[in-house]
Structures are given as structure tokens and as C-alpha cells.
Design a protein around this motif. Structure first.
Motif, PDB file in Angstrom:
ATOM      1  N   ARG A  59       0.822  -1.212   0.000  1.00 37.86           N
ATOM      2  CA  ARG A  59       0.000   0.000   0.000  1.00 37.86           C
ATOM      3  C   ARG A  59       0.856   1.263   0.000  1.00 37.86           C
ATOM      4  NH1 ARG A  59      -5.226   1.406   0.975  1.00 37.86           N
ATOM      5  NH2 ARG A  59      -5.804  -0.768   1.293  1.00 37.86           N
ATOM      6  N   HIS A  60       1.971   1.230   0.696  1.00 39.21           N
ATOM      7  CA  HIS A  60       2.815   2.424   0.768  1.00 39.21           C
ATOM      8  C   HIS A  60       3.599   2.657  -0.521  1.00 39.21           C
ATOM      9  CE1 HIS A  60       4.748   5.702   2.888  1.00 39.21           C
ATOM     10  NE2 HIS A  60       5.926   5.279   2.457  1.00 39.21           N
ATOM     11  N   ASP A  61       3.646   1.654  -1.395  1.00 35.87           N
ATOM     12  CA  ASP A  61       4.393   1.811  -2.647  1.00 35.87           C
ATOM     13  C   ASP A  61       3.885   2.996  -3.458  1.00 35.87           C
ATOM     14  OD1 ASP A  61       5.726  -0.408  -1.834  1.00 35.87           O
ATOM     15  OD2 ASP A  61       5.020  -1.723  -3.443  1.00 35.87           O
ATOM     16  N   VAL A  62       2.572   3.188  -3.469  1.00 36.44           N
ATOM     17  CA  VAL A  62       2.018   4.264  -4.290  1.00 36.44           C
ATOM     18  C   VAL A  62       2.452   5.632  -3.767  1.00 36.44           C
ATOM     19  CG1 VAL A  62       0.037   2.890  -5.055  1.00 36.44           C
ATOM     20  CG2 VAL A  62      -0.174   4.312  -3.015  1.00 36.44           C
ATOM     21  N   VAL A  63       2.625   5.741  -2.456  1.00 33.92           N
ATOM     22  CA  VAL A  63       3.101   6.998  -1.885  1.00 33.92           C
ATOM     23  C   VAL A  63       4.512   7.282  -2.374  1.00 33.92           C
ATOM     24  CG1 VAL A  63       3.621   8.228   0.258  1.00 33.92           C
ATOM     25  CG2 VAL A  63       1.655   6.676   0.151  1.00 33.92           C
ATOM     26  N   GLU A  64       5.354   6.258  -2.368  1.00 32.80           N
ATOM     27  CA  GLU A  64       6.728   6.423  -2.833  1.00 32.80           C
ATOM     28  C   GLU A  64       6.776   6.766  -4.317  1.00 32.80           C
ATOM     29  OE1 GLU A  64       8.723   2.844  -1.835  1.00 32.80           O
ATOM     30  OE2 GLU A  64       8.581   3.156   0.334  1.00 32.80           O
ATOM     31  N   ILE A  65       5.940   6.091  -5.111  1.00 31.68           N
ATOM     32  CA  ILE A  65       5.915   6.361  -6.555  1.00 31.68           C
ATOM     33  C   ILE A  65       5.483   7.797  -6.825  1.00 31.68           C
ATOM     34  CG2 ILE A  65       4.767   5.771  -8.727  1.00 31.68           C
ATOM     35  CD1 ILE A  65       4.599   2.872  -7.635  1.00 31.68           C
ATOM     36  N   GLU A  66       4.432   8.246  -6.127  1.00 32.46           N
ATOM     37  CA  GLU A  66       3.966   9.624  -6.317  1.00 32.46           C
ATOM     38  C   GLU A  66       5.057  10.631  -5.955  1.00 32.46           C
ATOM     39  OE1 GLU A  66       0.581  12.761  -4.678  1.00 32.46           O
ATOM     40  OE2 GLU A  66       0.375  10.617  -4.227  1.00 32.46           O
ATOM     41  N   GLU A  67       5.760  10.393  -4.862  1.00 24.47           N
ATOM     42  CA  GLU A  67       6.814  11.321  -4.446  1.00 24.47           C
ATOM     43  C   GLU A  67       7.969  11.346  -5.437  1.00 24.47           C
ATOM     44  OE1 GLU A  67       6.825  13.645  -2.124  1.00 24.47           O
ATOM     45  OE2 GLU A  67       4.734  13.063  -1.856  1.00 24.47           O
ATOM     46  N   LEU A  68       8.284  10.204  -6.017  1.00 23.08           N
ATOM     47  CA  LEU A  68       9.337  10.169  -7.035  1.00 23.08           C
ATOM     48  C   LEU A  68       8.938  10.983  -8.256  1.00 23.08           C
ATOM     49  CD1 LEU A  68      10.425   6.418  -6.797  1.00 23.08           C
ATOM     50  CD2 LEU A  68      11.849   8.415  -6.295  1.00 23.08           C
ATOM     51  N   TYR A  69       7.678  10.839  -8.687  1.00 21.39           N
ATOM     52  CA  TYR A  69       7.198  11.640  -9.819  1.00 21.39           C
ATOM     53  C   TYR A  69       7.212  13.129  -9.478  1.00 21.39           C
ATOM     54  CZ  TYR A  69       5.730   8.112 -13.208  1.00 21.39           C
ATOM     55  OH  TYR A  69       5.718   7.120 -14.156  1.00 21.39           O
ATOM     56  N   ARG A  70       6.808  13.460  -8.269  1.00 18.72           N
ATOM     57  CA  ARG A  70       6.773  14.867  -7.874  1.00 18.72           C
ATOM     58  C   ARG A  70       8.197  15.450  -7.846  1.00 18.72           C
ATOM     59  NH1 ARG A  70       3.855  14.307  -3.883  1.00 18.72           N
ATOM     60  NH2 ARG A  70       1.890  15.100  -4.708  1.00 18.72           N
ATOM     61  N   HIS A  71       9.131  14.670  -7.413  1.00 21.86           N
ATOM     62  CA  HIS A  71      10.506  15.164  -7.291  1.00 21.86           C
ATOM     63  C   HIS A  71      11.198  15.293  -8.650  1.00 21.86           C
ATOM     64  CE1 HIS A  71      14.262  15.955  -5.171  1.00 21.86           C
ATOM     65  NE2 HIS A  71      14.856  15.130  -6.029  1.00 21.86           N
ATOM     66  N   PHE A  72      10.950  14.322  -9.562  1.00 22.10           N
ATOM     67  CA  PHE A  72      11.725  14.268 -10.797  1.00 22.10           C
ATOM     68  C   PHE A  72      10.947  14.683 -12.056  1.00 22.10           C
ATOM     69  CE2 PHE A  72      13.987  11.171  -8.095  1.00 22.10           C
ATOM     70  CZ  PHE A  72      15.271  11.708  -8.178  1.00 22.10           C
ATOM     71  N   VAL A  73       9.620  14.612 -12.028  1.00 19.10           N
ATOM     72  CA  VAL A  73       8.852  14.822 -13.264  1.00 19.10           C
ATOM     73  C   VAL A  73       7.832  15.943 -13.143  1.00 19.10           C
ATOM     74  CG1 VAL A  73       7.455  13.701 -15.057  1.00 19.10           C
ATOM     75  CG2 VAL A  73       9.110  12.345 -13.753  1.00 19.10           C
ATOM     76  N   PHE A  74       7.008  15.894 -12.101  1.00 17.37           N
ATOM     77  CA  PHE A  74       5.909  16.852 -11.955  1.00 17.37           C
ATOM     78  C   PHE A  74       6.048  17.614 -10.634  1.00 17.37           C
ATOM     79  CE2 PHE A  74       3.653  13.300 -14.344  1.00 17.37           C
ATOM     80  CZ  PHE A  74       3.806  13.906 -15.590  1.00 17.37           C
ATOM     81  N   PRO A  75       6.945  18.582 -10.540  1.00 19.41           N
ATOM     82  CA  PRO A  75       7.168  19.278  -9.267  1.00 19.41           C
ATOM     83  C   PRO A  75       5.966  20.076  -8.770  1.00 19.41           C
ATOM     84  CG  PRO A  75       8.364  20.344 -11.056  1.00 19.41           C
ATOM     85  CD  PRO A  75       7.866  19.041 -11.602  1.00 19.41           C
ATOM     86  N   LEU A 277       4.229  11.497 -25.440  1.00 23.15           N
ATOM     87  CA  LEU A 277       4.245  10.161 -24.864  1.00 23.15           C
ATOM     88  C   LEU A 277       4.841  10.232 -23.467  1.00 23.15           C
ATOM     89  CD1 LEU A 277       5.441   7.950 -27.865  1.00 23.15           C
ATOM     90  CD2 LEU A 277       3.155   7.994 -26.840  1.00 23.15           C
ATOM     91  N   PRO A 278       4.430   9.338 -22.572  1.00 19.09           N
ATOM     92  CA  PRO A 278       5.001   9.340 -21.213  1.00 19.09           C
ATOM     93  C   PRO A 278       6.393   8.719 -21.221  1.00 19.09           C
ATOM     94  CG  PRO A 278       3.544   7.475 -21.467  1.00 19.09           C
ATOM     95  CD  PRO A 278       3.440   8.257 -22.758  1.00 19.09           C
ATOM     96  N   LEU A 279       7.029   8.697 -20.067  1.00 16.99           N
ATOM     97  CA  LEU A 279       8.263   7.939 -19.912  1.00 16.99           C
ATOM     98  C   LEU A 279       8.010   6.477 -20.280  1.00 16.99           C
ATOM     99  CD1 LEU A 279       9.398   9.502 -16.517  1.00 16.99           C
ATOM    100  CD2 LEU A 279      10.510   9.837 -18.736  1.00 16.99           C
ATOM    101  N   PRO A 280       8.986   5.801 -20.874  1.00 14.41           N
ATOM    102  CA  PRO A 280       8.745   4.456 -21.424  1.00 14.41           C
ATOM    103  C   PRO A 280       8.161   3.451 -20.445  1.00 14.41           C
ATOM    104  CG  PRO A 280      10.867   5.302 -22.153  1.00 14.41           C
ATOM    105  CD  PRO A 280      10.352   6.278 -21.134  1.00 14.41           C
ATOM    106  N   PHE A 281       8.505   3.552 -19.167  1.00 12.64           N
ATOM    107  CA  PHE A 281       8.030   2.570 -18.189  1.00 12.64           C
ATOM    108  C   PHE A 281       6.647   2.906 -17.625  1.00 12.64           C
ATOM    109  CE2 PHE A 281      10.633   5.752 -15.991  1.00 12.64           C
ATOM    110  CZ  PHE A 281       9.730   6.234 -15.053  1.00 12.64           C
ATOM    111  N   ALA A 282       6.104   4.074 -17.984  1.00 15.51           N
ATOM    112  CA  ALA A 282       4.883   4.559 -17.326  1.00 15.51           C
ATOM    113  C   ALA A 282       3.615   3.877 -17.802  1.00 15.51           C
ATOM    114  CB  ALA A 282       4.760   6.069 -17.506  1.00 15.51           C
ATOM    115  N   GLY A 283       3.615   3.314 -19.013  1.00 18.71           N
ATOM    116  CA  GLY A 283       2.406   2.666 -19.500  1.00 18.71           C
ATOM    117  C   GLY A 283       2.143   2.966 -20.959  1.00 18.71           C
ATOM    118  N   HIS A 284       1.023   2.450 -21.435  1.00 19.24           N
ATOM    119  CA  HIS A 284       0.646   2.595 -22.838  1.00 19.24           C
ATOM    120  C   HIS A 284      -0.464   3.642 -22.965  1.00 19.24           C
ATOM    121  CE1 HIS A 284       2.970  -1.021 -23.828  1.00 19.24           C
ATOM    122  NE2 HIS A 284       2.450  -1.551 -22.728  1.00 19.24           N
ATOM    123  N   PHE A 285      -0.078   4.877 -23.093  1.00 21.67           N
ATOM    124  CA  PHE A 285      -1.042   5.960 -23.261  1.00 21.67           C
ATOM    125  C   PHE A 285      -0.325   7.152 -23.873  1.00 21.67           C
ATOM    126  CE2 PHE A 285       0.870   6.382 -19.102  1.00 21.67           C
ATOM    127  CZ  PHE A 285       1.090   7.740 -18.931  1.00 21.67           C
TER     128      PHE A 285
END
Length: 292
Positions: A59-75, A277-285
Motif C-alpha cells: 500500500r505504501h508503494d504508491v506513496v513512494e511512486i507519487e513522491e518520485l514523480y513529484r521530485h523528478f517529473v511533476f514538481p 508520450l510518457p516515460l517508457p516505463f509509465a504505460g501505454h497511453f
């Protein structure tokens, strides 16, 4: 209570439980019974307990993923204490795609217009979007047939057989969920009924008439097939102001028709939309930003 939990878990995994009298009427009285003393019951309960345990562990994984995106991609991605639980409960939409969706949704809220989702499935992503726009006055428009996927067109060649059905034609009618299941999820986050607009039916019909959003700021399109995606994009082009965004799911995945519809639309739109396009690992969209 235990039976109710087991039934819910089995349905989440794609199975169903029917009364024995129904099985007998179908001539299947010898089918396995879901009784507390049966092996299938014990195995199902054990599998459900294991699944619940692993979900809690991660459950806490999503918190870590969101923080990584906020730090490196979407400040500028806004904080929301309710978000992690909803990200954790997503079905079909990856956490990465959802974070992209949330980011472009909030960027689009800088302009006027309502929010749309085309293809809502069981409503897990709808619930997330609804939570994100709770503090606004925007209406949330849900476009879905609630009959599952339509018949595929000639452009919809199967490239990823996600359900192992063998042919694209066998996907017709899959992924169908009742409208009340979606509305129940919106109710869980307290989204106002008066701001919820359900457009039930095939999108070629529901995008016609008067009861439609005058302007759209953001839309999530998850229609899988060429014709409905093309129809949704053309509708949005007419009602979206510069600064709005569209996230289209399954670009280059499942059906060739999804990418083809987007590529043709972008080509015909010219400079009106910026394709990303998103970062390659982010998904198909993909993301379409209206620029003029």
C-alpha cells in the motif's frame, strides 16, 4: 460475513458464485459447492487472505511512486492525503498513468470547462478523478455504454491478447460493468450527485443532442477501439479551449485501432494539439494538449 467477503474476493478475481438451485436448474448439480467445509472454500479464503496481505504490504508503494514523480517529473503536482488510497485501489489503470492523468487534470483546471471520462469500466479511475475535482465546481461527465466493448471495426487488429481470447471479435461485450457500480464508487468519495452526468449509450449517439458539456477542460479516453476513440476526440476538439488536455489510454496496446485513431486525429488537427508520450516505463497511453 465470511461468505460475503469470499464472494467479493472471487468476483474481484473474475469469478462468480451462484445459488445451488440455479446450478441444478442448469443441470450442473454436481458442480463444486462453496461451503465452509469444502476445499474450494478453504483455498479461496486462503487466496483472498494472501491477496489482502500483499496489498497491505504494498500500500505504501504508491506513496513512494507519487513522491518520485513529484521530485523528478511533476514538481507542481498538488498534494492530496486521500490520493494514495485511491491510487492503490485502481483496476486497469497503472499508478504511473494515473499520476500523469492527475497532473494534466490539475493543469487543465486553470481554464474553464467540465471534466469528461470516455469509457469508465468499473469506476475505479472515475473515483480518482472525482476526488481530484471535489473542491471545484466542475461537472463530471461519464460516457459509457455499460454493455462492454462494441464490435471491433476493421482497424481494430489484435496486438495484445490481454484476456487470451484468441481473436478480437471475441472481445465484444467484455469489460461490461453496471452503472450503479460506478455511481457507488463516486458516492464513496462523496462526489455530489448534482455534478455527476452519466451519458449512457454508444458514444456515436451520446455525443449528439443538447445535454452535453459546453466546454471541456480535461478528458480521459479509454475506449480501446478505433471508431469510439475517433468520435470522442472529434467531439472534444470542438469543445476544448487552448490549455486543455486529453489522456488517451492503450496507445500502441491491445488494439491497433487506438493508436491509429490518435495518429490520424493529430495529423488532421495540425497545430491545434501537441502530442506527447510518457516515460517508457509509465504505460501505454498518450497526452494531447490543446495549444490553439
Amino acid at each position: 460475513m465470511v461468505k460475503r467477503i469470499v464472494r467479493r474476493g472471487l468476483r474481484f478475481l473474475g469469478y462468480d458464485v451462484v445459488p445451488m438451485q440455479v446450478l441444478k436448474a442448469m443441470g450442473e448439480a454436481s458442480s463444486a459447492r462453496l461451503l465452509p467445509t469444502s476445499d474450494i472454500y478453504r483455498k479461496a479464503l486462503a487466496a483472498l487472505e494472501y491477496n489482502s496481505t500483499m496489498r497491505e504490504i504494498h500500500r505504501h508503494d504508491v506513496v513512494e511512486i507519487e513522491e518520485l514523480y513529484r521530485h523528478f517529473v511533476f514538481p507542481s503536482l498538488p498534494q492530496d492525503p486521500r490520493r494514495s488510497g485511491l491510487l492503490h485501489e485502481l483496476i486497469g489503470t497503472t499508478v504511473s498513468e494515473a499520476i500523469y492523468l492527475i497532473n494534466y487534470l490539475h493543469e487543465a483546471l486553470k481554464i474553464s470547462g467540465d471534466i469528461c471520462e470516455f469509457g469508465v469500466a468499473q469506476g475505479a479511475t472515475s473515483r480518482l478523478i472525482a476526488s481530484e475535482i471535489m473542491s471545484t465546481d466542475r461537472k463530471f461527465w461519464l460516457f459509457d455504454s455499460f454493455e462492454g466493448l462494441p464490435a471491433p471495426g476493421p482497424e481494430d487488429k489484435l496486438i495484445h491478447d490481454i484476456f487470451k481470447l484468441g481473436t478480437m471479435s471475441r472481445y465484444q461485450g467484455t469489460m461490461a460493468y453496471p452503472e450503479n457500480e460506478v455511481l457507488a464508487k463516486l458516492k464513496m468519495v462523496g462526489f455530489p450527485v448534482e455534478r455527476t452526468k452519466v451519458k449512457k449509450g454508444w458514444v456515436s449517439d451520446t455525443t449528439k443532442g443538447d445535454d452535453l458539456p459546453a466546454q471541456v477542460a480535461f478528458a480521459y479516453v479509454d475506449f480501446d477501439f478505433y471508431d469510439p476513440i475517433k468520435c470522442a476526440l472529434e467531439f472534444l476538439d470542438r469543445r476544448m479551449l487552448p490549455g486543455g488536455s486529453i489522456v488517451v489510454d492503450d496507445y500502441g496496446f491491445f488494439s491497433e485501432g487506438a493508436q491509429l485513431a490518435v495518429d490520424q486525429f493529430v495529423s488532421q488537427a495540425g497545430s491545434r494539439f501537441k502530442f506527447q508520450l510518457p516515460l517508457p516505463f509509465a504505460g501505454h497511453f498518450c497526452i494531447l494538449n490543446k495549444v490553439e
